[in-house]
Design a protein around this motif. Sequence first.
Motif, PDB file in Angstrom:
ATOM      1  N   ARG A   1       0.878  -1.163   0.000  1.00  0.00           N
ATOM      2  CA  ARG A   1       0.000   0.000   0.000  1.00  0.00           C
ATOM      3  C   ARG A   1       0.917   1.214   0.000  1.00  0.00           C
ATOM      4  O   ARG A   1       1.987   1.169   0.610  1.00  0.00           O
ATOM      5  N   ALA A   2       0.508   2.272  -0.691  1.00  0.00           N
ATOM      6  CA  ALA A   2       1.385   3.445  -0.741  1.00  0.00           C
ATOM      7  C   ALA A   2       0.575   4.732  -0.808  1.00  0.00           C
ATOM      8  O   ALA A   2      -0.460   4.794  -1.467  1.00  0.00           O
ATOM      9  N   ASP A   3       1.040   5.748  -0.081  1.00  0.00           N
ATOM     10  CA  ASP A   3       0.466   7.089  -0.151  1.00  0.00           C
ATOM     11  C   ASP A   3       1.557   8.018  -0.657  1.00  0.00           C
ATOM     12  O   ASP A   3       2.727   7.836  -0.340  1.00  0.00           O
ATOM     13  N   VAL A   4       1.131   9.032  -1.428  1.00  0.00           N
ATOM     14  CA  VAL A   4       2.088   9.986  -1.980  1.00  0.00           C
ATOM     15  C   VAL A   4       1.748  11.389  -1.516  1.00  0.00           C
ATOM     16  O   VAL A   4       0.585  11.761  -1.446  1.00  0.00           O
ATOM     17  N   THR A   5       2.781  12.154  -1.170  1.00  0.00           N
ATOM     18  CA  THR A   5       2.567  13.583  -0.995  1.00  0.00           C
ATOM     19  C   THR A   5       3.736  14.304  -1.659  1.00  0.00           C
ATOM     20  O   THR A   5       4.844  13.791  -1.698  1.00  0.00           O
ATOM     21  N   TYR A   6       3.438  15.491  -2.213  1.00  0.00           N
ATOM     22  CA  TYR A   6       4.455  16.223  -2.969  1.00  0.00           C
ATOM     23  C   TYR A   6       5.079  17.352  -2.154  1.00  0.00           C
ATOM     24  O   TYR A   6       5.904  18.080  -2.663  1.00  0.00           O
ATOM     25  N   ASP A   7       4.650  17.527  -0.901  1.00  0.00           N
ATOM     26  CA  ASP A   7       5.292  18.606  -0.145  1.00  0.00           C
ATOM     27  C   ASP A   7       5.723  18.165   1.252  1.00  0.00           C
ATOM     28  O   ASP A   7       5.168  17.241   1.843  1.00  0.00           O
ATOM     29  N   GLY A   8       6.743  18.852   1.752  1.00  0.00           N
ATOM     30  CA  GLY A   8       7.391  18.476   2.997  1.00  0.00           C
ATOM     31  C   GLY A   8       6.511  18.608   4.218  1.00  0.00           C
ATOM     32  O   GLY A   8       6.548  17.769   5.120  1.00  0.00           O
ATOM     33  N   THR A   9       5.691  19.651   4.265  1.00  0.00           N
ATOM     34  CA  THR A   9       4.870  19.883   5.442  1.00  0.00           C
ATOM     35  C   THR A   9       3.851  18.754   5.636  1.00  0.00           C
ATOM     36  O   THR A   9       3.698  18.213   6.730  1.00  0.00           O
ATOM     37  N   THR A  10       3.176  18.390   4.542  1.00  0.00           N
ATOM     38  CA  THR A  10       2.220  17.281   4.627  1.00  0.00           C
ATOM     39  C   THR A  10       2.967  15.981   4.909  1.00  0.00           C
ATOM     40  O   THR A  10       2.515  15.142   5.699  1.00  0.00           O
ATOM     41  N   GLY A  11       4.135  15.837   4.288  1.00  0.00           N
ATOM     42  CA  GLY A  11       4.947  14.646   4.508  1.00  0.00           C
ATOM     43  C   GLY A  11       5.291  14.477   5.976  1.00  0.00           C
ATOM     44  O   GLY A  11       5.215  13.380   6.530  1.00  0.00           O
ATOM     45  N   PHE A  12       5.607  15.593   6.619  1.00  0.00           N
ATOM     46  CA  PHE A  12       5.950  15.562   8.049  1.00  0.00           C
ATOM     47  C   PHE A  12       4.731  15.141   8.873  1.00  0.00           C
ATOM     48  O   PHE A  12       4.829  14.264   9.722  1.00  0.00           O
ATOM     49  N   SER A  13       3.572  15.770   8.605  1.00  0.00           N
ATOM     50  CA  SER A  13       2.360  15.426   9.367  1.00  0.00           C
ATOM     51  C   SER A  13       2.023  13.949   9.224  1.00  0.00           C
ATOM     52  O   SER A  13       1.677  13.283  10.203  1.00  0.00           O
ATOM     53  N   LEU A  14       2.128  13.429   8.012  1.00  0.00           N
ATOM     54  CA  LEU A  14       1.794  12.018   7.790  1.00  0.00           C
ATOM     55  C   LEU A  14       2.834  11.107   8.458  1.00  0.00           C
ATOM     56  O   LEU A  14       2.476  10.106   9.078  1.00  0.00           O
ATOM     57  N   SER A  15       4.107  11.486   8.348  1.00  0.00           N
ATOM     58  CA  SER A  15       5.173  10.668   8.948  1.00  0.00           C
ATOM     59  C   SER A  15       4.981  10.542  10.448  1.00  0.00           C
ATOM     60  O   SER A  15       5.214   9.499  11.041  1.00  0.00           O
ATOM     61  N   LYS A  16       4.559  11.668  11.062  1.00  0.00           N
ATOM     62  CA  LYS A  16       4.405  11.743  12.508  1.00  0.00           C
ATOM     63  C   LYS A  16       3.320  10.819  13.049  1.00  0.00           C
ATOM     64  O   LYS A  16       3.303  10.512  14.229  1.00  0.00           O
ATOM     65  N   THR A  17       2.393  10.399  12.172  1.00  0.00           N
ATOM     66  CA  THR A  17       1.314   9.533  12.647  1.00  0.00           C
ATOM     67  C   THR A  17       1.845   8.162  13.046  1.00  0.00           C
ATOM     68  O   THR A  17       1.191   7.446  13.795  1.00  0.00           O
ATOM     69  N   GLY A  18       3.031   7.797  12.527  1.00  0.00           N
ATOM     70  CA  GLY A  18       3.593   6.487  12.863  1.00  0.00           C
ATOM     71  C   GLY A  18       2.838   5.332  12.220  1.00  0.00           C
ATOM     72  O   GLY A  18       3.033   4.175  12.564  1.00  0.00           O
ATOM     73  N   MET A  19       1.941   5.637  11.262  1.00  0.00           N
ATOM     74  CA  MET A  19       1.111   4.579  10.684  1.00  0.00           C
ATOM     75  C   MET A  19       1.759   3.889   9.484  1.00  0.00           C
ATOM     76  O   MET A  19       1.198   2.970   8.912  1.00  0.00           O
ATOM     77  N   TYR A  20       2.958   4.317   9.112  1.00  0.00           N
ATOM     78  CA  TYR A  20       3.615   3.698   7.952  1.00  0.00           C
ATOM     79  C   TYR A  20       4.706   2.720   8.380  1.00  0.00           C
ATOM     80  O   TYR A  20       5.300   2.865   9.447  1.00  0.00           O
ATOM     81  N   ASP A  21       4.947   1.742   7.520  1.00  0.00           N
ATOM     82  CA  ASP A  21       5.993   0.750   7.802  1.00  0.00           C
ATOM     83  C   ASP A  21       7.331   1.207   7.242  1.00  0.00           C
ATOM     84  O   ASP A  21       8.374   0.694   7.621  1.00  0.00           O
ATOM     85  N   ALA A  22       7.279   2.154   6.301  1.00  0.00           N
ATOM     86  CA  ALA A  22       8.509   2.718   5.748  1.00  0.00           C
ATOM     87  C   ALA A  22       8.168   4.042   5.074  1.00  0.00           C
ATOM     88  O   ALA A  22       7.031   4.259   4.643  1.00  0.00           O
ATOM     89  N   ILE A  23       9.164   4.933   5.010  1.00  0.00           N
ATOM     90  CA  ILE A  23       8.978   6.229   4.362  1.00  0.00           C
ATOM     91  C   ILE A  23      10.081   6.415   3.333  1.00  0.00           C
ATOM     92  O   ILE A  23      11.263   6.231   3.643  1.00  0.00           O
ATOM     93  N   VAL A  24       9.675   6.731   2.088  1.00  0.00           N
ATOM     94  CA  VAL A  24      10.640   7.079   1.047  1.00  0.00           C
ATOM     95  C   VAL A  24      10.626   8.600   0.994  1.00  0.00           C
ATOM     96  O   VAL A  24       9.589   9.217   0.740  1.00  0.00           O
ATOM     97  N   LEU A  25      11.775   9.211   1.306  1.00  0.00           N
ATOM     98  CA  LEU A  25      11.801  10.646   1.562  1.00  0.00           C
ATOM     99  C   LEU A  25      12.849  11.360   0.717  1.00  0.00           C
ATOM    100  O   LEU A  25      14.031  11.050   0.805  1.00  0.00           O
TER     101      LEU A  25
END
Length: 224
Positions: free
Chosen positions: A26-50
């Motif tokens: 499963r994969a989610d995409v975001t194109y900006d850093g601020t949203t990327g940070f908010s999503l990363s902070k949720t801890g709901m992902y198994d890996a982050i490509v940054l």
Amino acid sequence: MNVLIVEDERNLADAICKILKDEGFRADVTYDGTTGFSLSKTGMYDAIVLDVMLPGMDGLEIVREIRRAGISTPVLMLTARTSTADKVDGLDAGADDYMTKPFETVELLARLRALTRRTGDVIIEEASFGDLRLDLATHDLSCGERSVHLSGKEFEVMKMLMSSSARVVSKQDLLARVWGGSAEASENSVEAYISFLRKKINHVHSKVQITTLRMLGYRLEVIE
Ligand code: CA
């Protein structure tokens, strides 16, 4: 496996997303850093490509901030730059691995699999420091056979101290992360919780202590 892709080159981001989905991730995409940070902070992902260079908040800042917040999600940094210094910056900030663009998709998949295997596929269930272990599911703090349950805030404070290892954590950081900058919370609240935690650490007969560094904050130390 649920992967977050934070990359402002839309074609590349969408291509990575498609490759991962084709492979059954499963994969989610975001194109900006601020949203990327908010999503990363949720801890709901198994890996982050940054990606490193991003609008809003850059990749190095994102990984540094989520590590400070105790989020241990494996991070694979993408960098367009090739100098060794930039790679070291990424790893220092808390990334687990990096790839230089352009890269082969098979390599991306192999590295993501390796990263998530390293942390036992999904979640790190325990944090530790010295002889202390913190169960992230039950909130039990233990040393050898002895264990004690931590309340919600005690747990968050302890987790932050452990994830910072022996680095100093300031009262302001604790207030922001654990109390979310709530108006009722003050530095006295932090001091009170540090005091509760010290009692609990004593209770389990641990050699770890929370050391106060005047004007700076707190850090964990092992007292022999
Ligand atoms: Ca970029």
